[in-house]
Enzyme design. Structure first.
Site, PDB file in Angstrom:
ATOM      1  N   ASN A 208      -0.697   4.049   0.924  1.00 41.48           N
ATOM      2  CA  ASN A 208      -1.499   4.920   1.796  1.00 41.48           C
ATOM      3  C   ASN A 208      -0.924   4.876   3.215  1.00 41.48           C
ATOM      4  OD1 ASN A 208      -3.507   5.661   3.697  1.00 41.48           O
ATOM      5  ND2 ASN A 208      -5.145   5.270   2.222  1.00 41.48           N
ATOM      6  N   PRO A 209      -0.336   5.983   3.693  1.00 39.04           N
ATOM      7  CA  PRO A 209       0.320   5.955   5.008  1.00 39.04           C
ATOM      8  C   PRO A 209      -0.646   5.657   6.154  1.00 39.04           C
ATOM      9  CG  PRO A 209       0.486   8.165   3.986  1.00 39.04           C
ATOM     10  CD  PRO A 209      -0.273   7.293   3.036  1.00 39.04           C
ATOM     11  N   GLY A 210      -1.909   6.087   6.020  1.00 34.27           N
ATOM     12  CA  GLY A 210      -2.910   5.812   7.067  1.00 34.27           C
ATOM     13  C   GLY A 210      -3.147   4.328   7.204  1.00 34.27           C
TER      14      GLY A 210
ATOM     15  N   LYS B 277      -9.933   2.136  17.219  1.00 35.80           N
ATOM     16  CA  LYS B 277     -10.438   1.935  15.854  1.00 35.80           C
ATOM     17  C   LYS B 277     -10.117   0.511  15.381  1.00 35.80           C
ATOM     18  CE  LYS B 277     -10.163   3.281  11.030  1.00 35.80           C
ATOM     19  NZ  LYS B 277      -9.532   4.065   9.972  1.00 35.80           N
TER      20      LYS B 277
ATOM     21  N   PHE C 206      -8.018   8.433   9.166  1.00 36.74           N
ATOM     22  CA  PHE C 206      -7.740   9.002   7.848  1.00 36.74           C
ATOM     23  C   PHE C 206      -9.004   8.882   7.006  1.00 36.74           C
ATOM     24  CE2 PHE C 206      -7.509   5.297   5.009  1.00 36.74           C
ATOM     25  CZ  PHE C 206      -7.447   4.264   5.929  1.00 36.74           C
ATOM     26  N   GLY C 207      -8.922   9.417   5.797  1.00 41.60           N
ATOM     27  CA  GLY C 207     -10.001   9.244   4.819  1.00 41.60           C
ATOM     28  C   GLY C 207     -11.362   9.691   5.337  1.00 41.60           C
TER      29      GLY C 207
ATOM     30  N   ARG D  12     -10.688  -3.108   8.701  1.00 39.32           N
ATOM     31  CA  ARG D  12      -9.289  -3.486   8.463  1.00 39.32           C
ATOM     32  C   ARG D  12      -8.763  -4.296   9.640  1.00 39.32           C
ATOM     33  NH1 ARG D  12      -8.031   0.921   7.244  1.00 39.32           N
ATOM     34  NH2 ARG D  12      -8.578   0.681   5.074  1.00 39.32           N
TER      35      ARG D  12
ATOM     36  N   THR E  20       0.847  -1.196   0.000  1.00 38.37           N
ATOM     37  CA  THR E  20       0.000   0.000   0.000  1.00 38.37           C
ATOM     38  C   THR E  20       0.875   1.236   0.000  1.00 38.37           C
ATOM     39  OG1 THR E  20      -1.761   1.217   1.102  1.00 38.37           O
ATOM     40  CG2 THR E  20      -0.241   0.057   2.541  1.00 38.37           C
TER      41      THR E  20
ATOM     42  N   ASP F 234      -7.943  -3.938  -0.258  1.00 37.66           N
ATOM     43  CA  ASP F 234      -8.727  -2.951  -0.985  1.00 37.66           C
ATOM     44  C   ASP F 234      -9.938  -2.669  -0.125  1.00 37.66           C
ATOM     45  OD1 ASP F 234      -8.824  -1.397  -3.484  1.00 37.66           O
ATOM     46  OD2 ASP F 234     -10.815  -2.292  -3.607  1.00 37.66           O
TER      47      ASP F 234
HETATM   48  P1  IMP Z   1      -7.805   1.707  -1.774  1.00 35.01           P
HETATM   49  O1  IMP Z   1      -6.435   2.208  -1.419  1.00 35.01           O
HETATM   50  O2  IMP Z   1      -8.062   1.597  -3.225  1.00 35.01           O
HETATM   51  O3  IMP Z   1      -8.157   0.465  -1.014  1.00 35.01           O
HETATM   52  O4  IMP Z   1      -8.803   2.851  -1.301  1.00 35.01           O
HETATM   53  C1  IMP Z   1      -9.291   2.880  -0.020  1.00 35.01           C
HETATM   54  C2  IMP Z   1     -10.005   4.206   0.212  1.00 35.01           C
HETATM   55  O5  IMP Z   1     -11.212   3.916   0.963  1.00 35.01           O
HETATM   56  C3  IMP Z   1      -9.198   5.141   1.077  1.00 35.01           C
HETATM   57  O6  IMP Z   1      -8.374   5.976   0.306  1.00 35.01           O
HETATM   58  C4  IMP Z   1     -10.282   5.892   1.823  1.00 35.01           C
HETATM   59  O7  IMP Z   1     -10.836   6.887   1.000  1.00 35.01           O
HETATM   60  C5  IMP Z   1     -11.355   4.826   2.024  1.00 35.01           C
HETATM   61  N1  IMP Z   1     -11.130   4.082   3.287  1.00 35.01           N
HETATM   62  C6  IMP Z   1     -10.766   2.777   3.397  1.00 35.01           C
HETATM   63  N2  IMP Z   1     -10.614   2.433   4.693  1.00 35.01           N
HETATM   64  C7  IMP Z   1     -10.860   3.534   5.407  1.00 35.01           C
HETATM   65  C8  IMP Z   1     -10.836   3.801   6.819  1.00 35.01           C
HETATM   66  O8  IMP Z   1     -10.494   2.966   7.664  1.00 35.01           O
HETATM   67  N3  IMP Z   1     -11.155   5.059   7.164  1.00 35.01           N
HETATM   68  C9  IMP Z   1     -11.507   6.005   6.271  1.00 35.01           C
HETATM   69  N4  IMP Z   1     -11.512   5.835   4.959  1.00 35.01           N
HETATM   70  C10 IMP Z   1     -11.208   4.585   4.518  1.00 35.01           C
END
Ligand code: IMP
Length: 196
Positions: free
Chosen positions: A9-11, A173, A150-151, A179, A7, A69
């Protein structure tokens, strides 16, 4: 056991490390392997995308690779943004939140049931070794609250805790999240398949 966490995504990475890292599991971040192109997420489901990312990175790096994902499904919006969560109406969450509240208003509602879903897949070579899915049910908060996570966390109200997932600690969380559930499943699989 060395596993690549696929990934950028740092979060997500932070949350995955909290759950998986331990004495017998050595996690390798994408930033530690030579950079390469990212795979296109062409799947129609979270599970398909998790599988294709895990297989892509296992082939590209030669390391067992885990990918997730995930995304947010909002019932009143026909389960949008779903698999498109990351790029739905761009990447600015203030804009994304506004579009969600506008979408709800257009349908004459102010709240909606919603859920976060996370599909996780572990690949080695050209084989999927393990896959699972985690879900957390909640609802869209009346307004964004909190600065953790995040997100979409600030607009995801989780009734059992009486607050959004951006208002709790990372541990709290992980204990209830999509997750958290999925990666605890993977952890059990990994520990069960490792000689003790
Ligand atoms: P992926 O990297 O294609 O799996 O996209 C996942 C996206 O779903 C993230 O960039 C967030 O926008 C959203 N998302 C997934 N999990 C979370 C979470 O735990 N909290 C908030 N947003 C989330």
């Amino acid at each position: 056991m060395k596993i690549l966490v696929a990934t950028t995504n740092p979060g997500k990475l932070r949350e995955i490390e909290q759950i998986l890292a331990g004495p017998s599991i050595h996690l390798v971040a994408l930033s530690e392997v030579p950079p390469g192109p990212e795979p296109e997420e062409t799947g129609n489901t979270f599970a398909e995308n998790a599988r294709l990312k895990a297989l892509y990175y296992a082939a590209a790096t030669g390391l067992p690779s885990v990918a997730d994902d995930s995304g947010l499904e909002i019932d009143a919006l026909g389960k949008a943004p779903g698999v498109h969560s990351a790029r739905w109406h761009g990447t600015d969450y203030a804009v994304k939140f506004r579009r969600i509240y506008e979408g709800l208003a257009e349908r004459g509602v102010s709240r909606s049931p919603a859920r976060f879903v996370a599909a996780v897949a572990l690949a080695d070579g050209d084989r999927i070794l393990f896959e699972t899915e985690g879900v957390v049910e909640g609802e869209i908060a009346p307004e964004p609250r909190g600065s953790g996570g995040f997100g979409y966390d600030p607009i995801f109200f989780y009734p059992p805790l009486g607050c959004t997932l951006a208002e709790v600690t990372g541990e709290a969380k992980a204990a209830v999240s999509h997750r958290g559930a999925a990666f605890r499943g993977l952890r059990e699989y990994l520990l069960g398949s490792t000689p003790k």
